[in-house]
Design a protein around this motif. Structure first.
Motif, PDB file in Angstrom:
ATOM      1  N   SER A 116      41.638  17.729 -78.009  1.00  0.00           N
ATOM      2  CA  SER A 116      41.922  16.482 -77.296  1.00  0.00           C
ATOM      3  C   SER A 116      42.274  16.766 -75.844  1.00  0.00           C
ATOM      4  O   SER A 116      41.814  16.055 -74.927  1.00  0.00           O
ATOM      5  N   ASP A 117      43.057  17.801 -75.603  1.00  0.00           N
ATOM      6  CA  ASP A 117      43.441  18.136 -74.224  1.00  0.00           C
ATOM      7  C   ASP A 117      42.217  18.489 -73.386  1.00  0.00           C
ATOM      8  O   ASP A 117      42.085  18.051 -72.229  1.00  0.00           O
ATOM      9  N   GLN A 118      41.305  19.260 -73.966  1.00  0.00           N
ATOM     10  CA  GLN A 118      40.087  19.632 -73.235  1.00  0.00           C
ATOM     11  C   GLN A 118      39.245  18.402 -72.898  1.00  0.00           C
ATOM     12  O   GLN A 118      38.731  18.257 -71.791  1.00  0.00           O
ATOM     13  N   LYS A 131      34.185   8.975 -78.571  1.00  0.00           N
ATOM     14  CA  LYS A 131      34.717   8.696 -79.913  1.00  0.00           C
ATOM     15  C   LYS A 131      34.174   9.686 -80.935  1.00  0.00           C
ATOM     16  O   LYS A 131      34.893  10.122 -81.842  1.00  0.00           O
ATOM     17  N   VAL A 132      32.914  10.048 -80.791  1.00  0.00           N
ATOM     18  CA  VAL A 132      32.346  11.035 -81.709  1.00  0.00           C
ATOM     19  C   VAL A 132      33.061  12.370 -81.551  1.00  0.00           C
ATOM     20  O   VAL A 132      33.422  13.024 -82.546  1.00  0.00           O
ATOM     21  N   LEU A 133      33.291  12.792 -80.321  1.00  0.00           N
ATOM     22  CA  LEU A 133      33.935  14.085 -80.082  1.00  0.00           C
ATOM     23  C   LEU A 133      35.377  14.089 -80.587  1.00  0.00           C
ATOM     24  O   LEU A 133      35.872  15.130 -81.031  1.00  0.00           O
ATOM     25  N   LEU A 134      36.049  12.943 -80.519  1.00  0.00           N
ATOM     26  CA  LEU A 134      37.403  12.865 -81.057  1.00  0.00           C
ATOM     27  C   LEU A 134      37.418  12.987 -82.585  1.00  0.00           C
ATOM     28  O   LEU A 134      38.446  13.316 -83.175  1.00  0.00           O
ATOM     29  N   SER A 135      36.268  12.719 -83.211  1.00  0.00           N
ATOM     30  CA  SER A 135      36.188  12.823 -84.670  1.00  0.00           C
ATOM     31  C   SER A 135      35.720  14.214 -85.120  1.00  0.00           C
ATOM     32  O   SER A 135      35.506  14.434 -86.307  1.00  0.00           O
ATOM     33  N   ARG A 136      35.551  15.123 -84.156  1.00  0.00           N
ATOM     34  CA  ARG A 136      35.144  16.491 -84.462  1.00  0.00           C
ATOM     35  C   ARG A 136      36.179  17.460 -83.880  1.00  0.00           C
ATOM     36  O   ARG A 136      36.982  17.093 -83.030  1.00  0.00           O
ATOM     37  N   GLU A 147      41.493  16.128 -86.539  1.00  0.00           N
ATOM     38  CA  GLU A 147      40.625  15.452 -85.582  1.00  0.00           C
ATOM     39  C   GLU A 147      41.390  14.308 -84.894  1.00  0.00           C
ATOM     40  O   GLU A 147      42.425  13.845 -85.365  1.00  0.00           O
ATOM     41  N   GLY A 148      40.818  13.850 -83.781  1.00  0.00           N
ATOM     42  CA  GLY A 148      41.488  12.821 -82.992  1.00  0.00           C
ATOM     43  C   GLY A 148      41.600  11.472 -83.658  1.00  0.00           C
ATOM     44  O   GLY A 148      42.338  10.608 -83.183  1.00  0.00           O
ATOM     45  N   VAL A 149      40.872  11.253 -84.755  1.00  0.00           N
ATOM     46  CA  VAL A 149      40.979   9.965 -85.446  1.00  0.00           C
ATOM     47  C   VAL A 149      42.237   9.908 -86.306  1.00  0.00           C
ATOM     48  O   VAL A 149      42.619   8.839 -86.789  1.00  0.00           O
ATOM     49  N   PHE A 150      42.862  11.059 -86.534  1.00  0.00           N
ATOM     50  CA  PHE A 150      44.129  11.107 -87.264  1.00  0.00           C
ATOM     51  C   PHE A 150      45.282  10.958 -86.267  1.00  0.00           C
ATOM     52  O   PHE A 150      45.271  11.583 -85.204  1.00  0.00           O
ATOM     53  N   GLU A 151      46.261  10.163 -86.646  1.00  0.00           N
ATOM     54  CA  GLU A 151      47.436   9.999 -85.793  1.00  0.00           C
ATOM     55  C   GLU A 151      48.681   9.945 -86.658  1.00  0.00           C
ATOM     56  O   GLU A 151      48.695   9.293 -87.716  1.00  0.00           O
ATOM     57  N   ILE A 152      49.714  10.622 -86.226  1.00  0.00           N
ATOM     58  CA  ILE A 152      50.998  10.585 -86.922  1.00  0.00           C
ATOM     59  C   ILE A 152      51.831   9.441 -86.367  1.00  0.00           C
ATOM     60  O   ILE A 152      52.063   9.367 -85.160  1.00  0.00           O
TER      61      ILE A 152
END
Length: 629
Positions: free
Chosen positions: A51-53, A41-46, A299-304
């Motif tokens: 995300s693919d990696q 979760k931390v890495l998704l916020s950076r 960052e991964g915490v954003f979603e469309i």
């Protein structure tokens, strides 16, 4: 809080493979401990790793296949057999069934998820990994029709008395018909007494309106001093690991230019980014804004969230749709140009902790960062300072239903879902929801935390915006006055009184102002003889009180409103508020016309007109580039 073994193993893998630097890993591990979340979760916020990696490495770590659900589309019919909220909350979705074996994709692999999958779907399952975005998009695609229908009609079908889908009901039409008939009969057979009675009623209404506002300011001025200090103190003591997950909805339409401002403002919040569930809510046909959001490398915490096209095309419908894919314990709405104070979310959590159990919503204050730009922005700022800094706290203290502002209202997610969220047929959906919450036995609180917005710099644009708000107040008044006995029992006499003067008074004063201005002009031009038959001495005195004391008081209140923020340079502009009232009248009549002929039309306010916006965009874009580096 110690780091769990899974996070340690994943971190070591990413370091060994050269995907994270030692400094990045140490920082991520520190955040995971402090925030009480997993390393993933931390890495998704950076933005250190895409995300693919990240999901590719999770696939390697757990020895599970990685599936691209955009390329290999899952079975929508299979997905629709299961509970969408459960799949959304767990980020675990069945995508295929073959020979009695169910293939289940998850974005959160690990022992806990494996136990959950076997308990929910049975022992014959095959686990694969898919990204959070692929799973969310698969759910949106599979439940597109169902969730689109619910976003529009859930409230109208489940609680029709609370929906503005029917603008005016037959009993309300009958009441209006009877009142109009009585008035016309009176004009025909007793014109002078009829006009005197009408004049008395209007004069009493005006007197009650300005006295009520004066009481609100007097009560609200000192309403929050002690509670504000207590909330600020607790907010400063909250530990990041104890904070709940927070959903942030940002509905937008054709506003790509303000996206960098918005995303940077959300990053600046003093809240663990890994605990934010940020939904940028866009109409699926708004390709320009969708592409602008994609290009920001968020960052991964954003979603469309892409909202399917349907009628009415309104902000509350879009929020209702996005609500189906939200994962937080609390939810807040911010507009595209909003800049909330960094500690706002922590203050709200502290306020909920200190509030009664029936508190369902916390409204924060709104104001403007470009107040000095022109006369209109100054008047708009004075208006909001009076409304949010003084009147709403007064409503809270008097236990009068609070019409929520259009942004920065923070909800308990469970209550929001229980009440079927917003009414998509009401163009001031939050004002309506504030009244509905009170009728359902819930409380709305107001706290001292401000979100700054862009004040309208264009009069035509301002009239479009204000006419929509006033039309929504008309809709709200019609909806909640349908059952007067129920309204009286649910909110009490003080609540009804406040509802009539605060909701009804907001639009009625704009509609009635020209009548009184015309009477005053006739008196000035032709003398008192022409109007004296309609103004018996007591009515004349009360009318003079309204003209002199009432207007003077409202001007005075407008002038003192900015003192709470020490914006004393705005106070002298309060004497020009009469010009602002003229604009309010124009907007009120436009609102009435639209209520009759186009009640559900959402008149879009154009943002980004301020000269400050270009500077804000440039600064935010520079911050984005720096963060990428």
């Amino acid at each position: 809080m110690p780091l769990d073994a899974e996070s340690e193993a994943i971190g070591t893998l990413l370091l060994d493979r050269g995907i994270l630097s030692p400094d990045q890993l140490l920082t991520a591990e520190d955040h995971a401990r402090d925030w009480g979340v997993s390393l993933v979760k931390v890495l998704l916020s950076r933005r250190w790793i895409t995300s693919d990696q990240l999901y590719e490495q999770l696939s390697y770590h757990y020895d599970l296949p990685l599936v691209d659900l955009m390329e290999h589309r899952p079975d929508d019919t299979l997905i629709r057999k299961y509970d969408p909220r459960m799949m959304n909350d767990r980020m675990t979705v069945p995508i295929k069934e073959s020979d009695g074996v169910l293939t289940v994709a998850t974005a959160r692999p690990g022992p806990e998820t494996l136990l959950y999958v076997r308990k929910t779907y049975g022992p014959r399952v095959h686990m694969v990994i898919a990204s959070h975005f692929d799973l969310s998009w698969s759910l949106q695609r599979a439940f597109r029709e169902q969730h689109s229908h619910e976003a529009v009609f859930a409230l109208a079908e489940i609680d029709p008395e609370m929906s503005a889908q029917q603008v005016i009901t037959p009993p309300q039409i009958l009441v209006l018909y009877l009142l109009l008939s009585i008035f016309l009969l009176g004009i025909a057979f007793a014109p002078v007494p009829t006009l005197i009675v009408l004049n008395v009623l209007l004069t009493v209404f005006y007197t009650g309106n300005f006295l009520f506002k004066a009481v609100l300011v007097w009560v609200g001025g000192a309403a929050q001093e002690s509670s504000s200090r207590a909330i600020a103190a607790e907010a400063g003591l909250l530990r990041d690991e104890d904070l709940p997950t927070y959903t942030v909805l940002v509905p937008m339409f054709r506003e790509p230019e303000v996206l960098p401002i918005l995303t940077q403002a959300l990053r600046n919040l003093d809240y663990p980014l890994a605990k934010l569930d940020i939904k940028i809510v866009l109409e699926e046909g708004d390709h320009e804004t969708i592409e602008a959001a994609r290009s920001l490398n968020l960052e991964g915490v954003f979603e469309i969230i892409r909202v399917p096209a349907s009628h009415p095309q309104t902000k509350p419908k879009a929020c209702n749709f996005a609500l189906r894919y939200s994962q937080g314990d609390f939810l807040v709405i911010f507009d595209a140009e909003d800049k909330p104070e960094p500690d706002q979310l922590k203050k709200v959590v502290a306020a909920f902790n200190q509030s009664p159990d029936n508190t369902a919503c916390i409204q924060c204050r709104l104001n403007y960062y470009n107040a000095r730009e022109n006369w209109l922005t100054r008047m708009f700022t004075l208006d909001y300072s009076l409304w949010f800094d003084l009147m709403l706290p007064g409503l809270e203290r008097l236990k009068v239903p609070i019409p929520l502002g259009g942004t920065s209202n923070h909800f308990r997610m469970d209550v929001l879902r229980e009440l079927n969220a917003w009414d998509p047929f009401n163009v001031t959906e939050d004002a309506d929801l504030g009244i509905r919450l009170t009728q359902k036995g819930y409380r709305v609180g107001v706290i001292d935390s401000t979100t700054f917005e862009e004040a309208n710099v264009s009069i035509p644009n301002w009239i479009r915006q204000r006419s929509r708000w006033i039309k929504g107040y008309m809709q709200t008044f019609l909806v909640h006055s349908r059952r007067p006995i129920h309204l009286w029992r649910s909110i009490g006499p003080a609540g009804v009184f406040g509802f009539v003067f605060f909701i009804g008074g907001t639009f009625l004063s704009g509609l009635l102002n020209p009548v009184f201005w015309a009477v005053f002009a006739i008196w000035m031009i032709f003398g008192e003889d022409i109007i004296s038959p309609y103004f018996p001495l007591p009515v004349l005195y009360l009318s003079m009180l309204n003209l002199l004391a009432g207007n003077a008081l409202l001007i005075y209140l407008t002038m003192v409103a900015p003192f709470r923020r020490r914006w004393t340079y705005l106070a002298p502009w309060g004497v020009t508020v009469i010009g602002y009232w003229v604009l309010m009248t124009i907007a009120s009549y436009k609102a009435l016309s639209q209520l009759v002929f186009n009640p559900f039309y959402w008149e879009k306010t154009q943002h980004g007109l301020s000269k400050h916006t270009a500077n804000e965009v440039a600064e935010a874009s520079a911050d984005v580039e720096e963060a990428k580096g």
